[in-house]
Design a protein around this motif. Sequence first.
Motif, PDB file in Angstrom:
ATOM      1  N   LYS A  28      50.837  -5.223  81.508  1.00 16.65           N
ATOM      2  CA  LYS A  28      51.813  -3.859  80.578  1.00 16.65           C
ATOM      3  C   LYS A  28      52.193  -2.408  81.349  1.00 16.65           C
ATOM      4  N   GLN A  29      52.077  -2.880  82.739  1.00 10.85           N
ATOM      5  CA  GLN A  29      52.224  -1.709  83.181  1.00 10.85           C
ATOM      6  C   GLN A  29      53.637  -1.121  83.858  1.00 10.85           C
ATOM      7  N   SER A  30      54.784  -0.286  83.306  1.00 12.05           N
ATOM      8  CA  SER A  30      55.976  -0.216  83.898  1.00 12.05           C
ATOM      9  C   SER A  30      56.577   0.326  85.200  1.00 12.05           C
ATOM     10  N   VAL A  31      55.309   1.587  85.176  1.00 12.66           N
ATOM     11  CA  VAL A  31      55.492   1.951  86.672  1.00 12.66           C
ATOM     12  C   VAL A  31      54.221   2.142  87.454  1.00 12.66           C
ATOM     13  N   ALA A  32      53.740   1.913  88.717  1.00 14.70           N
ATOM     14  CA  ALA A  32      52.491   2.187  89.545  1.00 14.70           C
ATOM     15  C   ALA A  32      53.166   3.630  90.274  1.00 14.70           C
ATOM     16  N   SER A  33      51.923   4.127  90.420  1.00 14.31           N
ATOM     17  CA  SER A  33      52.065   5.523  90.780  1.00 14.31           C
ATOM     18  C   SER A  33      52.514   5.076  92.445  1.00 14.31           C
ATOM     19  N   GLU A  38      52.794   5.283 102.180  1.00 13.78           N
ATOM     20  CA  GLU A  38      53.222   3.850 101.520  1.00 13.78           C
ATOM     21  C   GLU A  38      54.454   3.831 101.229  1.00 13.78           C
ATOM     22  N   LEU A  39      55.531   4.596 101.113  1.00 11.08           N
ATOM     23  CA  LEU A  39      57.238   3.781 101.176  1.00 11.08           C
ATOM     24  C   LEU A  39      57.616   3.197 102.403  1.00 11.08           C
ATOM     25  N   PRO A  40      57.136   3.073 102.946  1.00  9.48           N
ATOM     26  CA  PRO A  40      58.289   2.173 104.376  1.00  9.48           C
ATOM     27  C   PRO A  40      57.563   0.539 103.646  1.00  9.48           C
ATOM     28  N   LYS A  41      56.946   0.507 103.482  1.00 13.11           N
ATOM     29  CA  LYS A  41      56.349  -0.652 102.934  1.00 13.11           C
ATOM     30  C   LYS A  41      56.418  -1.441 101.257  1.00 13.11           C
ATOM     31  N   LEU A  42      56.846   0.238 100.562  1.00 14.16           N
ATOM     32  CA  LEU A  42      57.345  -0.665  98.969  1.00 14.16           C
ATOM     33  C   LEU A  42      58.452  -0.313  99.559  1.00 14.16           C
ATOM     34  N   LEU A  43      59.513   0.348 100.195  1.00 15.18           N
ATOM     35  CA  LEU A  43      61.127   0.295  99.986  1.00 15.18           C
ATOM     36  C   LEU A  43      61.715  -0.862  99.902  1.00 15.18           C
ATOM     37  N   PRO A  44      60.957  -1.763 100.403  1.00 18.76           N
ATOM     38  CA  PRO A  44      61.996  -3.432 100.815  1.00 18.76           C
ATOM     39  C   PRO A  44      62.227  -3.960  99.920  1.00 18.76           C
ATOM     40  N   ARG A  58      57.066  13.017  90.979  1.00 15.77           N
ATOM     41  CA  ARG A  58      56.257  12.189  91.172  1.00 15.77           C
ATOM     42  C   ARG A  58      56.869  10.563  91.316  1.00 15.77           C
ATOM     43  N   PRO A  59      57.079   9.823  92.587  1.00 17.30           N
ATOM     44  CA  PRO A  59      57.096   8.261  93.148  1.00 17.30           C
ATOM     45  C   PRO A  59      56.354   7.854  92.464  1.00 17.30           C
ATOM     46  N   VAL A  60      57.146   7.310  91.874  1.00 17.80           N
ATOM     47  CA  VAL A  60      56.476   5.238  91.465  1.00 17.80           C
ATOM     48  C   VAL A  60      57.168   4.127  91.662  1.00 17.80           C
ATOM     49  N   ALA A  86      48.957   1.136  96.351  1.00 13.42           N
ATOM     50  CA  ALA A  86      47.403   1.479  95.825  1.00 13.42           C
ATOM     51  C   ALA A  86      47.663   1.348  95.380  1.00 13.42           C
ATOM     52  N   SER A  87      48.307   1.979  94.819  1.00 14.24           N
ATOM     53  CA  SER A  87      47.120   2.276  92.601  1.00 14.24           C
ATOM     54  C   SER A  87      46.907   1.783  92.404  1.00 14.24           C
ATOM     55  N   LEU A  88      47.103   0.028  92.752  1.00 11.20           N
ATOM     56  CA  LEU A  88      46.583  -1.277  91.695  1.00 11.20           C
ATOM     57  C   LEU A  88      45.384  -1.897  92.313  1.00 11.20           C
TER      58      LEU A  88
END
Length: 111
Positions: A28-33, A38-44, A58-60, A86-88
């Motif tokens: 039920k989580q709509s965003v993750a901190s 980790e942006l290079p791995k996350l953005l694609p 703060r970025p999510v 990473a937060s998850l």
Amino acid sequence: MPQWIVVSRSQHIGMHYIKHDGYHYAAKQSVASVMLAELPKLLPHYVLGFIQQEGRYRPVAMLSLDGQNNHYVHSDGRWLGSYVPASLRGYPFSLADIEGDQKHSVWIRLC
């Protein structure tokens, strides 16, 4: 309702936790901190958003289009994306600051 508490060596000695089985807790989580590292791995794989909190942004990672259901969690708890924020991955633990203190502390989420 879940709450976050600081892990204390003296108060929590001898305690343990049961590792989560899948990502049901994030369904039920709509965003993750996210962390900037980790942006290079996350953005694609994710749409990046920003949430204003205490005068800062703060970025999510956006996990939902409807604000209710995480579209990256399968009904059996599997993560459907190729990268898990990473937060998850660290759940139920988190790093955070204690107000007025310059040190990071380890927090745990109690349900």
